[in-house]
Design a protein around this motif. Structure first.
Motif, PDB file in Angstrom:
ATOM      1  N   ARG A   1       0.880  -1.173   0.000  1.00  0.00           N
ATOM      2  CA  ARG A   1       0.000   0.000   0.000  1.00  0.00           C
ATOM      3  C   ARG A   1       0.913   1.217   0.000  1.00  0.00           C
ATOM      4  NH1 ARG A   1      -2.649   3.937   2.895  1.00  0.00           N
ATOM      5  NH2 ARG A   1      -4.796   4.255   2.231  1.00  0.00           N
ATOM      6  N   LEU A   2       0.721   2.090  -0.979  1.00  0.00           N
ATOM      7  CA  LEU A   2       1.500   3.319  -1.101  1.00  0.00           C
ATOM      8  C   LEU A   2       0.578   4.497  -0.870  1.00  0.00           C
ATOM      9  CD1 LEU A   2       3.364   2.517  -4.462  1.00  0.00           C
ATOM     10  CD2 LEU A   2       4.063   1.917  -2.135  1.00  0.00           C
ATOM     11  N   GLU A   3       0.948   5.392   0.037  1.00  0.00           N
ATOM     12  CA  GLU A   3       0.165   6.612   0.280  1.00  0.00           C
ATOM     13  C   GLU A   3       1.093   7.813   0.160  1.00  0.00           C
ATOM     14  OE1 GLU A   3      -2.638   8.853   3.586  1.00  0.00           O
ATOM     15  OE2 GLU A   3      -1.824   6.875   4.050  1.00  0.00           O
ATOM     16  N   ASN A   4       0.711   8.752  -0.702  1.00  0.00           N
ATOM     17  CA  ASN A   4       1.515   9.952  -0.901  1.00  0.00           C
ATOM     18  C   ASN A   4       1.246  10.909   0.258  1.00  0.00           C
ATOM     19  OD1 ASN A   4       2.784  12.282  -1.676  1.00  0.00           O
ATOM     20  ND2 ASN A   4       2.075  12.212  -3.789  1.00  0.00           N
ATOM     21  N   THR A   5       2.211  11.020   1.164  1.00  0.00           N
ATOM     22  CA  THR A   5       2.091  11.914   2.319  1.00  0.00           C
ATOM     23  C   THR A   5       2.929  13.177   2.123  1.00  0.00           C
ATOM     24  OG1 THR A   5       3.864  10.692   3.413  1.00  0.00           O
ATOM     25  CG2 THR A   5       1.591  10.053   3.951  1.00  0.00           C
ATOM     26  N   GLY A   6       3.488  13.320   0.931  1.00  0.00           N
ATOM     27  CA  GLY A   6       4.311  14.490   0.629  1.00  0.00           C
ATOM     28  C   GLY A   6       3.488  15.600   0.002  1.00  0.00           C
ATOM     29  N   THR A   7       4.181  16.599  -0.488  1.00  0.00           N
ATOM     30  CA  THR A   7       3.534  17.742  -1.136  1.00  0.00           C
ATOM     31  C   THR A   7       3.697  17.714  -2.652  1.00  0.00           C
ATOM     32  OG1 THR A   7       5.542  19.051  -0.798  1.00  0.00           O
ATOM     33  CG2 THR A   7       3.815  19.221   0.900  1.00  0.00           C
ATOM     34  N   ALA A   8       4.506  16.792  -3.155  1.00  0.00           N
ATOM     35  CA  ALA A   8       4.739  16.659  -4.597  1.00  0.00           C
ATOM     36  C   ALA A   8       3.963  15.459  -5.134  1.00  0.00           C
ATOM     37  CB  ALA A   8       6.224  16.477  -4.880  1.00  0.00           C
ATOM     38  N   VAL A   9       3.648  15.471  -6.409  1.00  0.00           N
ATOM     39  CA  VAL A   9       3.009  14.332  -7.061  1.00  0.00           C
ATOM     40  C   VAL A   9       4.035  13.205  -7.154  1.00  0.00           C
ATOM     41  CG1 VAL A   9       1.971  13.499  -9.214  1.00  0.00           C
ATOM     42  CG2 VAL A   9       1.403  15.781  -8.358  1.00  0.00           C
ATOM     43  N   TYR A  10       3.616  11.981  -6.791  1.00  0.00           N
ATOM     44  CA  TYR A  10       4.465  10.794  -6.899  1.00  0.00           C
ATOM     45  C   TYR A  10       4.256  10.193  -8.283  1.00  0.00           C
ATOM     46  CZ  TYR A  10       5.837   5.878  -6.290  1.00  0.00           C
ATOM     47  OH  TYR A  10       6.400   4.630  -6.434  1.00  0.00           O
ATOM     48  N   ARG A  11       5.321  10.082  -9.049  1.00  0.00           N
ATOM     49  CA  ARG A  11       5.310   9.416 -10.365  1.00  0.00           C
ATOM     50  C   ARG A  11       6.507   8.477 -10.387  1.00  0.00           C
ATOM     51  NH1 ARG A  11       4.130  14.723 -12.037  1.00  0.00           N
ATOM     52  NH2 ARG A  11       2.047  14.897 -12.922  1.00  0.00           N
ATOM     53  N   ASP A  12       6.224   7.187 -10.373  1.00  0.00           N
ATOM     54  CA  ASP A  12       7.316   6.229 -10.299  1.00  0.00           C
ATOM     55  C   ASP A  12       6.808   4.856 -10.708  1.00  0.00           C
ATOM     56  OD1 ASP A  12       9.910   5.333  -9.824  1.00  0.00           O
ATOM     57  OD2 ASP A  12       9.927   5.890  -7.718  1.00  0.00           O
TER      58      ASP A  12
ATOM     59  N   LEU B   1       0.413   9.395  -8.078  1.00  0.00           N
ATOM     60  CA  LEU B   1      -0.413   9.675  -6.904  1.00  0.00           C
ATOM     61  C   LEU B   1      -0.289  11.140  -6.533  1.00  0.00           C
ATOM     62  CD1 LEU B   1       0.518   6.642  -4.594  1.00  0.00           C
ATOM     63  CD2 LEU B   1      -1.579   6.931  -5.923  1.00  0.00           C
ATOM     64  N   ASP B   2      -1.412  11.832  -6.505  1.00  0.00           N
ATOM     65  CA  ASP B   2      -1.425  13.201  -6.006  1.00  0.00           C
ATOM     66  C   ASP B   2      -1.217  13.165  -4.495  1.00  0.00           C
ATOM     67  OD1 ASP B   2      -1.916  14.433  -8.475  1.00  0.00           O
ATOM     68  OD2 ASP B   2      -4.079  14.088  -8.288  1.00  0.00           O
ATOM     69  N   PRO B   3      -0.798  14.270  -3.887  1.00  0.00           N
ATOM     70  CA  PRO B   3      -0.678  14.293  -2.422  1.00  0.00           C
ATOM     71  C   PRO B   3      -1.989  13.851  -1.773  1.00  0.00           C
ATOM     72  CG  PRO B   3       0.370  16.225  -3.352  1.00  0.00           C
ATOM     73  CD  PRO B   3      -0.342  15.526  -4.496  1.00  0.00           C
ATOM     74  N   GLY B   4      -1.878  12.944  -0.814  1.00  0.00           N
ATOM     75  CA  GLY B   4      -3.042  12.416  -0.111  1.00  0.00           C
ATOM     76  C   GLY B   4      -3.641  11.177  -0.747  1.00  0.00           C
ATOM     77  N   ALA B   5      -3.289  10.853  -1.970  1.00  0.00           N
ATOM     78  CA  ALA B   5      -3.842   9.685  -2.662  1.00  0.00           C
ATOM     79  C   ALA B   5      -3.070   8.426  -2.285  1.00  0.00           C
ATOM     80  CB  ALA B   5      -3.801   9.890  -4.172  1.00  0.00           C
ATOM     81  N   ALA B   6      -3.735   7.274  -2.470  1.00  0.00           N
ATOM     82  CA  ALA B   6      -3.118   5.994  -2.145  1.00  0.00           C
ATOM     83  C   ALA B   6      -3.425   4.973  -3.237  1.00  0.00           C
ATOM     84  CB  ALA B   6      -3.626   5.483  -0.799  1.00  0.00           C
ATOM     85  N   ALA B   7      -2.604   3.943  -3.313  1.00  0.00           N
ATOM     86  CA  ALA B   7      -2.801   2.843  -4.262  1.00  0.00           C
ATOM     87  C   ALA B   7      -2.276   1.565  -3.631  1.00  0.00           C
ATOM     88  CB  ALA B   7      -2.059   3.122  -5.570  1.00  0.00           C
TER      89      ALA B   7
END
Length: 176
Positions: A87-98, A133-139
């Motif tokens: 489970r990945l959750e973006n807790t940062g302020t930048a968009v996660y692209r990886d 993942l935008d900030p706050g989004a999870a997958a």
């Protein structure tokens, strides 16, 4: 020979701790930073399926297998699949692209390191080759590993930046 392999395993398992990464246990969430400002994920290893069954032709005897002549175990040693669910959750302020698969590694008890694959199994859906993942989004999704049949999984590691970030999370296996 066996003793030196065990020493290598110990060093491989201790390296993330010595280098400042976060060790984890079953279901433990580890917060990891990337190299870009604002890049941060909470990563949780939630499940390990060993062995995993492929859903298509890319199984242990498909186009990516069996082990090849360059494999240290030899061309006639069968392999198996191990699927790990994250489970990945973006807790940062930048968009996660990886790409989660190459960012994930499995270490076995003999000190060998295996890179994750975007290989679908019956365990569940694999992460796509690219996750945004935008900030706050999870997958959630699976990363699969192809390992020799007799290999004993010891740990799984994850890092941002396609596995190249300095911050590395590690979970010991097997999960309870």
């Amino acid at each position: 020979m066996r003793r030196s392999r065990r020493l290598l395993v110990a060093l491989a398992l201790l390296a993330p701790t010595l280098l400042g990464s976060a060790p984890g246990g079953s279901g433990e969430t580890i917060s990891l930073a990337g190299s870009e400002p604002g890049a941060r994920l909470d990563v949780t290893l939630t499940q390990v399926v060993d062995p995993a069954t492929p859903t298509g032709p890319d199984g242990p005897t498909g186009p990516d297998g069996p082990t090849g002549p360059d494999d240290p175990d030899g061309p006639d040693v069968p392999d198996r699949l191990v699927a790990t669910r994250f489970r990945l959750e973006n807790t940062g302020t930048a968009v996660y692209r990886d790409s989660p698969a190459p960012a994930t590694h499995l270490l076995d008890a003999d000190g060998r390191r295996f890179t994750g694959l975007d290989l679908p199994t019956t365990a569940g859906p694999a992460f796509p080759s690219a996750v945004t993942l935008d900030p706050g989004a999870a997958a959630e999704g699976f990363v699969t590993f192809r390992i020799p049949a007799g290999a004993e999984p010891a740990a799984v590691q994850f890092a941002l930046d396609t596995g190249l970030a300095d911050d590395v999370g590690q979970w010991s296996l097997p999960l309870p």
